[in-house]
Design an enzyme around this catalytic site. Structure first.
Site, PDB file in Angstrom:
ATOM      1  N   SER A 260       0.802  -1.222   0.000  1.00 20.08           N
ATOM      2  CA  SER A 260       0.000   0.000   0.000  1.00 20.08           C
ATOM      3  C   SER A 260       0.839   1.277   0.000  1.00 20.08           C
ATOM      4  O   SER A 260       0.333   2.338  -0.355  1.00 20.08           O
ATOM      5  CB  SER A 260      -0.955   0.016   1.190  1.00 20.08           C
ATOM      6  OG  SER A 260      -0.262   0.246   2.393  1.00 20.08           O
TER       7      SER A 260
ATOM      8  N   LYS B 288       0.748   4.559   6.768  1.00 23.46           N
ATOM      9  CA  LYS B 288       0.131   5.396   5.733  1.00 23.46           C
ATOM     10  C   LYS B 288       0.713   6.813   5.815  1.00 23.46           C
ATOM     11  O   LYS B 288       1.370   7.176   6.774  1.00 23.46           O
ATOM     12  CB  LYS B 288      -1.394   5.494   5.926  1.00 23.46           C
ATOM     13  CG  LYS B 288      -2.121   4.171   5.964  1.00 23.46           C
ATOM     14  CD  LYS B 288      -2.128   3.458   4.643  1.00 23.46           C
ATOM     15  CE  LYS B 288      -2.842   2.117   4.770  1.00 23.46           C
ATOM     16  NZ  LYS B 288      -2.547   1.215   3.708  1.00 23.46           N
TER      17      LYS B 288
END
Length: 177
Positions: A39, A86
């Site tokens: 990701s 993230k």
């Protein structure tokens, strides 16, 4: 006691105390983590070994562009809660809009040279509430992040720390941005 014995005992006490101080510093201020998934590609890759600064956000709040690790309610295969890595896209009070595959914060198009394929799915128009963060992966097509209900907005209290250093692979050792 002989002088030699006293000197030896004193040296051992210094070594033990130094080890205890180093252990306290390591456990209180930094934490290692391993990247799982893609990701955050191309910034981070599967099996990158990272050091997280746990103290960074005790002094100041996360800011746009920081790469953070935070706790979630997502479960791993072994039943434990999953931590996610993230990038902070918007913080408390920011007006975030995602439309036409572009990301705008406070009516300004975000310059995101780090994202994979320069494309962001979603149709979002939100003002980030107090003590919340909107975070997304750099590989937007393969990132479960704040765009999705399963993750949602991140509570600042759930942020474990800021990713600061990559230790592995050895050819990529250095500061992470």
């Amino acid at each position: 006691m002989s002088k030699l014995l006293k000197d030896t005992v004193f040296e051992w006490v210094k070594i033990i105390l130094t080890a205890i101080v180093i252990a306290i510093i390591i456990t209180q201020f930094i934490r290692p983590t391993l990247v799982r998934g893609e990701s955050m590609y191309p910034t981070l890759e599967e099996n990158d070994y990272l050091i997280i600064s746990k103290i960074s956000y005790k002094i100041k709040s996360p800011k746009t562009g920081d790469i953070i690790v935070f706790k979630t309610n997502l479960l791993q295969e072994d039943g434990t809660h999953k931590d996610l890595v993230k990038r902070v896209i918007a913080t408390e009070g920011n007006h975030l809009v995602i439309k036409d595959s572009k990301v705008y914060v406070d009516d300004k198009l975000l310059d995101e040279p780090y994202i994979h394929h320069q494309y962001t799915t979603g149709d979002i128009d939100i003002i980030i509430p107090e003590n919340k963060i909107f975070a997304m992966g750099d590989n937007r097509e393969k990132s479960l992040d704040s765009r999705y209900e399963e993750v949602g907005l991140v509570d600042e209290s759930d942020v474990i720390g800021k990713v600061t250093v990559r230790l592995y692979p050895f050819d990529k050792i250095g500061i992470v941005k």
